[in-house]
Structures are given as structure tokens and as C-alpha cells.
Write a protein that holds these residues in place. Structure first.
Motif, PDB file in Angstrom:
ATOM      1  N   SER A   1       0.804  -1.227   0.000  1.00 28.61           N
ATOM      2  CA  SER A   1       0.000   0.000   0.000  1.00 28.61           C
ATOM      3  C   SER A   1       0.835   1.275   0.000  1.00 28.61           C
ATOM      4  O   SER A   1       0.492   2.236  -0.696  1.00 28.61           O
ATOM      5  CB  SER A   1      -0.989  -0.003   1.164  1.00 28.61           C
ATOM      6  N   GLU A   2       1.925   1.322   0.757  1.00 32.28           N
ATOM      7  CA  GLU A   2       2.739   2.539   0.787  1.00 32.28           C
ATOM      8  C   GLU A   2       3.392   2.782  -0.572  1.00 32.28           C
ATOM      9  O   GLU A   2       3.572   3.914  -0.990  1.00 32.28           O
ATOM     10  CB  GLU A   2       3.786   2.504   1.902  1.00 32.28           C
ATOM     11  N   ALA A   3       3.710   1.728  -1.292  1.00 28.05           N
ATOM     12  CA  ALA A   3       4.293   1.873  -2.623  1.00 28.05           C
ATOM     13  C   ALA A   3       3.250   2.371  -3.621  1.00 28.05           C
ATOM     14  O   ALA A   3       3.556   3.201  -4.480  1.00 28.05           O
ATOM     15  CB  ALA A   3       4.886   0.554  -3.093  1.00 28.05           C
ATOM     16  N   VAL A   4       2.036   1.875  -3.510  1.00 29.34           N
ATOM     17  CA  VAL A   4       0.966   2.315  -4.403  1.00 29.34           C
ATOM     18  C   VAL A   4       0.738   3.815  -4.239  1.00 29.34           C
ATOM     19  O   VAL A   4       0.625   4.558  -5.212  1.00 29.34           O
ATOM     20  CB  VAL A   4      -0.337   1.517  -4.147  1.00 29.34           C
ATOM     21  N   THR A   5       0.705   4.271  -2.997  1.00 23.32           N
ATOM     22  CA  THR A   5       0.508   5.688  -2.710  1.00 23.32           C
ATOM     23  C   THR A   5       1.642   6.539  -3.277  1.00 23.32           C
ATOM     24  O   THR A   5       1.408   7.639  -3.773  1.00 23.32           O
ATOM     25  CB  THR A   5       0.404   5.913  -1.188  1.00 23.32           C
ATOM     26  N   ALA A   6       2.861   6.026  -3.242  1.00 19.07           N
ATOM     27  CA  ALA A   6       4.033   6.787  -3.690  1.00 19.07           C
ATOM     28  C   ALA A   6       4.293   6.679  -5.194  1.00 19.07           C
ATOM     29  O   ALA A   6       5.124   7.412  -5.726  1.00 19.07           O
ATOM     30  CB  ALA A   6       5.271   6.308  -2.931  1.00 19.07           C
ATOM     31  N   THR A   7       3.596   5.806  -5.896  1.00 19.57           N
ATOM     32  CA  THR A   7       3.878   5.572  -7.310  1.00 19.57           C
ATOM     33  C   THR A   7       3.503   6.779  -8.175  1.00 19.57           C
ATOM     34  O   THR A   7       2.380   7.262  -8.139  1.00 19.57           O
ATOM     35  CB  THR A   7       3.134   4.317  -7.820  1.00 19.57           C
ATOM     36  N   ALA A   8       4.483   7.236  -8.955  1.00 25.17           N
ATOM     37  CA  ALA A   8       4.274   8.335  -9.902  1.00 25.17           C
ATOM     38  C   ALA A   8       4.319   7.835 -11.346  1.00 25.17           C
ATOM     39  O   ALA A   8       3.769   8.460 -12.241  1.00 25.17           O
ATOM     40  CB  ALA A   8       5.334   9.412  -9.699  1.00 25.17           C
ATOM     41  N   LEU A   9       4.980   6.701 -11.558  1.00 26.75           N
ATOM     42  CA  LEU A   9       5.166   6.179 -12.911  1.00 26.75           C
ATOM     43  C   LEU A   9       5.208   4.658 -12.866  1.00 26.75           C
ATOM     44  O   LEU A   9       5.807   4.075 -11.954  1.00 26.75           O
ATOM     45  CB  LEU A   9       6.480   6.691 -13.500  1.00 26.75           C
ATOM     46  N   ILE A  10       4.579   4.045 -13.859  1.00 25.60           N
ATOM     47  CA  ILE A  10       4.659   2.596 -14.039  1.00 25.60           C
ATOM     48  C   ILE A  10       5.306   2.336 -15.384  1.00 25.60           C
ATOM     49  O   ILE A  10       4.924   2.921 -16.395  1.00 25.60           O
ATOM     50  CB  ILE A  10       3.270   1.927 -14.003  1.00 25.60           C
ATOM     51  N   GLU A  11       6.287   1.459 -15.362  1.00 24.04           N
ATOM     52  CA  GLU A  11       6.931   1.019 -16.587  1.00 24.04           C
ATOM     53  C   GLU A  11       6.425  -0.388 -16.890  1.00 24.04           C
ATOM     54  O   GLU A  11       6.473  -1.264 -16.029  1.00 24.04           O
ATOM     55  CB  GLU A  11       8.447   1.009 -16.378  1.00 24.04           C
ATOM     56  N   VAL A  12       5.937  -0.599 -18.101  1.00 25.61           N
ATOM     57  CA  VAL A  12       5.457  -1.916 -18.526  1.00 25.61           C
ATOM     58  C   VAL A  12       6.583  -2.585 -19.300  1.00 25.61           C
ATOM     59  O   VAL A  12       7.134  -2.001 -20.235  1.00 25.61           O
ATOM     60  CB  VAL A  12       4.208  -1.802 -19.428  1.00 25.61           C
ATOM     61  N   VAL A  13       6.920  -3.816 -18.905  1.00 25.49           N
ATOM     62  CA  VAL A  13       8.042  -4.526 -19.503  1.00 25.49           C
ATOM     63  C   VAL A  13       7.554  -5.823 -20.140  1.00 25.49           C
ATOM     64  O   VAL A  13       6.830  -6.596 -19.502  1.00 25.49           O
ATOM     65  CB  VAL A  13       9.125  -4.844 -18.440  1.00 25.49           C
ATOM     66  N   ARG A  14       7.949  -6.041 -21.387  1.00 24.73           N
ATOM     67  CA  ARG A  14       7.718  -7.323 -22.050  1.00 24.73           C
ATOM     68  C   ARG A  14       8.922  -8.178 -21.707  1.00 24.73           C
ATOM     69  O   ARG A  14      10.040  -7.938 -22.173  1.00 24.73           O
ATOM     70  CB  ARG A  14       7.592  -7.130 -23.570  1.00 24.73           C
TER      71      ARG A  14
END
Length: 127
Positions: A5-18
């Protein structure tokens, strides 16, 4: 599925990797090509979708993930967490500084609408 949960709150960017292979060690990122970057409401929607994945039982395939997401905070230094998804054995493996051991291995039902929607997002992101 449960995300830190603390990581979800702090997330500003998601990188999608194949993903192209399994990592050589458990504590290094999954090798592959970054195919998309999601920020703002797009990142929040993806995290909510991942968090809504219903649980499942483990299937036997040997864990061959095709996709991962890496979550970053504003500094974009190290990933807060990485979640690698295997839609065959229903397994998600998470690693990173914000992932407690209890969340490192989870199982999801790939036949549900949230899982199909997530896979669709991944596929749309790929070139």
C-alpha cells in the motif's frame, strides 16, 4: 491480489516490460523491453486493476512470465516494486524494497474480467 500500500501511494510512474527471460538472481529486475510508461490517472487505474485481481490456486507451468510492471516514485531512482505476471500458472512474483515477504508470491485468476483487461492493456502497450 495485494500490492504494498505505501508503494501504491508513492507511485508516480509505471513502466510496462515485455519480459524476455528470467533474471539471473531473485533480487534483480526481469530482463526485457520497456514497452510503455503510465503516469497519473493511467498509472492509478492500472494499479487499481492489479489490486482487484481475484486470487486463485497455483497451476504448474514452471513460471514463465510474459509481462511485468515496475512502479517508481517521483525521483525515478530504484523501482519501489516490480510485479511479474505469468498468465499460465496464475502466479505473480513481486520484488523490491517495499515488498514484504508475505506479498512476494501471489496467485490470480487469469480468466476473470480484471485479468483479461490487464492482459489487454499489456498487449496494447507492446509495439
Amino acid at each position: 491480489m495485494q500490492l504494498p500500500s505505501e508503494a501504491v501511494t508513492a507511485t508516480a510512474l509505471i513502466e510496462v516490460v515485455r519480459i524476455s527471460a528470467l533474471p539471473t538472481r531473485r533480487d534483480v529486475p526481469y530482463p526485457g523491453t520497456a514497452v510503455a510508461h503510465w503516469a497519473g490517472s493511467e498509472a492509478a487505474a492500472a494499479l487499481a486493476l492489479i489490486d482487484s485481481l481475484p486470487g486463485s490456486e497455483q497451476q504448474r507451468c514452471g513460471f514463465s512470465p510474459g509481462w511485468s510492471v515496475r512502479a517508481y516514485e517521483d525521483s525515478l531512482d530504484l523501482a519501489l516494486f516490480e510485479a511479474a505476471f505469468c498468465f499460465t500458472c496464475h502466479e505473480v512474483r513481486m520484488q523490491g524494497t517495499t515488498v514484504p515477504p508475505a506479498l512476494a508470491t501471489q496467485f490470480f485468476d487469469p480468466d476473470t474480467l480484471p485479468a483479461r483487461n490487464l492482459l489487454s492493456l499489456f498487449r496494447k502497450a507492446a509495439p
